[in-house]
Design a protein around this motif. Structure first.
Motif, PDB file in Angstrom:
ATOM      1  N   THR A   2       0.829  -1.192   0.000  1.00 38.91           N
ATOM      2  CA  THR A   2       0.000   0.000   0.000  1.00 38.91           C
ATOM      3  C   THR A   2       0.867   1.246   0.000  1.00 38.91           C
ATOM      4  OG1 THR A   2      -1.659  -1.189   1.266  1.00 38.91           O
ATOM      5  CG2 THR A   2      -1.838   1.195   1.231  1.00 38.91           C
ATOM      6  N   SER A   3       0.426   2.307  -0.705  1.00 39.39           N
ATOM      7  CA  SER A   3       1.175   3.554  -0.699  1.00 39.39           C
ATOM      8  C   SER A   3       1.073   4.188   0.666  1.00 39.39           C
ATOM      9  CB  SER A   3       0.625   4.512  -1.761  1.00 39.39           C
ATOM     10  OG  SER A   3      -0.618   5.049  -1.335  1.00 39.39           O
ATOM     11  N   VAL A   4       2.044   5.049   0.965  1.00 40.36           N
ATOM     12  CA  VAL A   4       2.059   5.674   2.281  1.00 40.36           C
ATOM     13  C   VAL A   4       0.868   6.604   2.463  1.00 40.36           C
ATOM     14  CG1 VAL A   4       3.464   7.684   1.697  1.00 40.36           C
ATOM     15  CG2 VAL A   4       3.620   6.697   3.975  1.00 40.36           C
ATOM     16  N   CYS A   5       0.403   7.238   1.382  1.00 40.46           N
ATOM     17  CA  CYS A   5      -0.770   8.117   1.481  1.00 40.46           C
ATOM     18  C   CYS A   5      -1.995   7.321   1.913  1.00 40.46           C
ATOM     19  CB  CYS A   5      -1.034   8.812   0.148  1.00 40.46           C
ATOM     20  SG  CYS A   5       0.169  10.087  -0.281  1.00 40.46           S
ATOM     21  N   GLU A   6      -2.183   6.151   1.320  1.00 41.96           N
ATOM     22  CA  GLU A   6      -3.311   5.297   1.702  1.00 41.96           C
ATOM     23  C   GLU A   6      -3.154   4.797   3.126  1.00 41.96           C
ATOM     24  OE1 GLU A   6      -2.992   2.380  -1.323  1.00 41.96           O
ATOM     25  OE2 GLU A   6      -4.324   3.412  -2.713  1.00 41.96           O
ATOM     26  N   ARG A   7      -1.926   4.492   3.513  1.00 45.44           N
ATOM     27  CA  ARG A   7      -1.688   3.936   4.842  1.00 45.44           C
ATOM     28  C   ARG A   7      -2.032   4.949   5.942  1.00 45.44           C
ATOM     29  NH1 ARG A   7       0.995  -0.587   6.450  1.00 45.44           N
ATOM     30  NH2 ARG A   7       1.823  -0.635   8.580  1.00 45.44           N
ATOM     31  N   ILE A   8      -1.667   6.193   5.740  1.00 47.45           N
ATOM     32  CA  ILE A   8      -1.931   7.198   6.775  1.00 47.45           C
ATOM     33  C   ILE A   8      -3.232   7.954   6.546  1.00 47.45           C
ATOM     34  CG2 ILE A   8       0.525   7.482   7.232  1.00 47.45           C
ATOM     35  CD1 ILE A   8       0.498  10.071   5.687  1.00 47.45           C
ATOM     36  N   GLY A   9      -3.939   7.613   5.453  1.00 43.89           N
ATOM     37  CA  GLY A   9      -5.239   8.213   5.238  1.00 43.89           C
ATOM     38  C   GLY A   9      -5.201   9.559   4.535  1.00 43.89           C
ATOM     39  N   PHE A  10      -4.084   9.877   3.864  1.00 46.17           N
ATOM     40  CA  PHE A  10      -3.984  11.120   3.105  1.00 46.17           C
ATOM     41  C   PHE A  10      -4.511  10.888   1.689  1.00 46.17           C
ATOM     42  CE2 PHE A  10      -0.509  13.927   5.185  1.00 46.17           C
ATOM     43  CZ  PHE A  10      -1.129  13.770   6.408  1.00 46.17           C
ATOM     44  N   LYS A  11      -5.132  11.899   1.142  1.00 50.24           N
ATOM     45  CA  LYS A  11      -5.487  11.840  -0.278  1.00 50.24           C
ATOM     46  C   LYS A  11      -4.245  12.149  -1.094  1.00 50.24           C
ATOM     47  CE  LYS A  11     -10.326  13.193   0.331  1.00 50.24           C
ATOM     48  NZ  LYS A  11     -11.381  14.177  -0.028  1.00 50.24           N
ATOM     49  N   SER A  12      -4.123  11.482  -2.229  1.00 52.09           N
ATOM     50  CA  SER A  12      -2.908  11.638  -3.031  1.00 52.09           C
ATOM     51  C   SER A  12      -2.716  13.051  -3.542  1.00 52.09           C
ATOM     52  CB  SER A  12      -2.926  10.660  -4.215  1.00 52.09           C
ATOM     53  OG  SER A  12      -4.067  10.894  -5.025  1.00 52.09           O
ATOM     54  N   ASP A  13      -3.822  13.848  -3.591  1.00 53.57           N
ATOM     55  CA  ASP A  13      -3.671  15.219  -4.058  1.00 53.57           C
ATOM     56  C   ASP A  13      -3.335  16.175  -2.926  1.00 53.57           C
ATOM     57  OD1 ASP A  13      -6.045  15.247  -2.721  1.00 53.57           O
ATOM     58  OD2 ASP A  13      -7.250  16.019  -4.381  1.00 53.57           O
ATOM     59  N   ALA A  14      -3.116  15.639  -1.729  1.00 52.91           N
ATOM     60  CA  ALA A  14      -2.825  16.508  -0.589  1.00 52.91           C
ATOM     61  C   ALA A  14      -1.488  17.220  -0.742  1.00 52.91           C
ATOM     62  CB  ALA A  14      -2.806  15.688   0.701  1.00 52.91           C
ATOM     63  N   LEU A  15      -0.605  16.694  -1.591  1.00 51.73           N
ATOM     64  CA  LEU A  15       0.715  17.287  -1.761  1.00 51.73           C
ATOM     65  C   LEU A  15       0.767  18.311  -2.886  1.00 51.73           C
ATOM     66  CD1 LEU A  15       2.839  14.037  -1.491  1.00 51.73           C
ATOM     67  CD2 LEU A  15       2.542  15.763   0.275  1.00 51.73           C
TER      68      LEU A  15
END
Length: 355
Positions: A2-15
């Protein structure tokens, strides 16, 4: 994985507010992950060249295994969502959710990489960074501090922050695990954060009250005496059953509250460490052993010590002994039978039983 964004619950567009638009498929370049902010293979290779080779996340490499290991260690699932916790009581669910919300809002973030806009110094090693040199940025740090790629590490464990995921505490960066442990105790048994007010501290570690258990029988040791063996705790009963020695004299277990006296591979209670003949205590006294029995000095000498062929007295421990064939003498008794002069190491003539 799993990507780190999915793991910590961040949306991929958060960056996207921090990095250039556009995406790259890491696998097309032979990696399991590439840093946010870099859009060309040249820049990505330049970034990875600054990391230890064994930690570069190339597909099917030791670097990929290292990244996967760090995802599990630095971002434990039980820290990220209540659904993964087994030992948070319902009455503390609200405290857990509040902790997660506050952490995500004020501390947790993902760094990104871009060219340094001006000359600066690395926040970790303090060495200078030139303009246009690749730098890691951590937006939640004050003044948008910069780091060399290989310096973007957890303040506690000093490991590279996996996929540039970090938490901020007092202007220092940590992995999520060690950030959380600054604010909450972590159970050494189940690896979950402890939200209850009562817990056990033992062996310089923290434990849920029901999780500090005997290594042998799993009975709770909270509030109980225990013995540490090979860094594992044992209740008194299990320790004595597994590790305690039996007394050579009475055959009973030598418990942890008793002094264990040993000689070679044998053990005694202090009160049982007695001369086999006269039964006097041998504690802090010289003794001798014969046929797996122990004796005080007097009894040993009387029964087993050899005697001088001159004076008939026994040879005390440490006494110099002169020997010829089957006979033996004290040094002072090894004399000429005529003139009584000590022979020592001089030549002599034996005749029958005389010298």
């Amino acid at each position: 994985m799993t990507s780190v964004c999915e793991r910590i619950g961040f949306k991929s567009d958060a960056l996207l507010n921090n990095v250039s638009s556009g995406t790259i498929d890491p696998k097309q370049m032979g990696y399991i992950w590439v840093p946010p902010g870099l859009l060309t293979s040249t820049k990505i290779q330049q970034y990875f060249n600054q990391l230890p080779s064994e930690k570069v996340p190339k597909l099917n490499s030791s670097g990929e295994k290292y990244r996967n290991k760090m995802l599990l260690y630095q971002l434990p699932k039980q820290d990220l969502a209540l659904a993964y916790c087994k030992y948070v009581d319902k009455e503390h669910n609200g405290s857990f959710e509040d902790f997660i919300a506050a952490r995500n809002e004020i501390a947790l973030d993902i760094g990104y990489v871009k060219d340094a806009p001006q000359k600066a110094s690395c926040n970790r090693c303090t060495k200078s960074m030139q303009q246009s040199e690749l730098a890691v940025f951590a937006p939640k740090l004050r003044d948008n501090m910069t780091f060399h790629p290989n310096c973007f590490t957890c303040t506690t464990c000093d490991e590279l922050l996996v996929d540039l995921t970090y938490c901020v505490y007092e202007d220092k960066i940590y992995c999520e695990r060690h950030y959380s442990e600054i604010l909450k105790p972590r159970c050494s048994s189940c690896d979950e954060l402890i939200f209850s007010g009562e817990y056990t501290k033992a062996m310089n570690k923290d434990w849920h009250s029901g999780h500090f258990c005997c290594w042998q029988c799993d009975e709770s040791l909270t509030g109980q005496r225990y013995v540490l063996r090979d860094e594992h705790p044992y209740c008194i009963k299990c320790y004595e059953n597994v590790f305690a020695n039996n007394c050579e004299e009475c055959s009973k277990t030598i418990g942890i509250d008793s002094k264990d006296l040993s000689y070679k591979d044998k053990h005694w209670h202090e009160a049982c460490f007695l001369c086999n003949k006269c039964r006097v205590s041998l504690v802090d006294k010289q003794f001798g052993a014969k046929a797996e029995k122990i004796y005080c000095g007097n009894c040993y000498d009387t029964q087993f010590a050899s005697r001088c062929d001159g004076c008939g007295e026994i040879f005390r421990a440490g006494t110099k002994k002169m020997e010829y064939k089957t006979r033996q003498w004290h040094e002072k008794c090894f004399c000429c039978c005529v003139c009584k002069s000590p022979i020592g190491t001089k030549s002599f003539i034996p005749r029958e039983q005389e010298i």
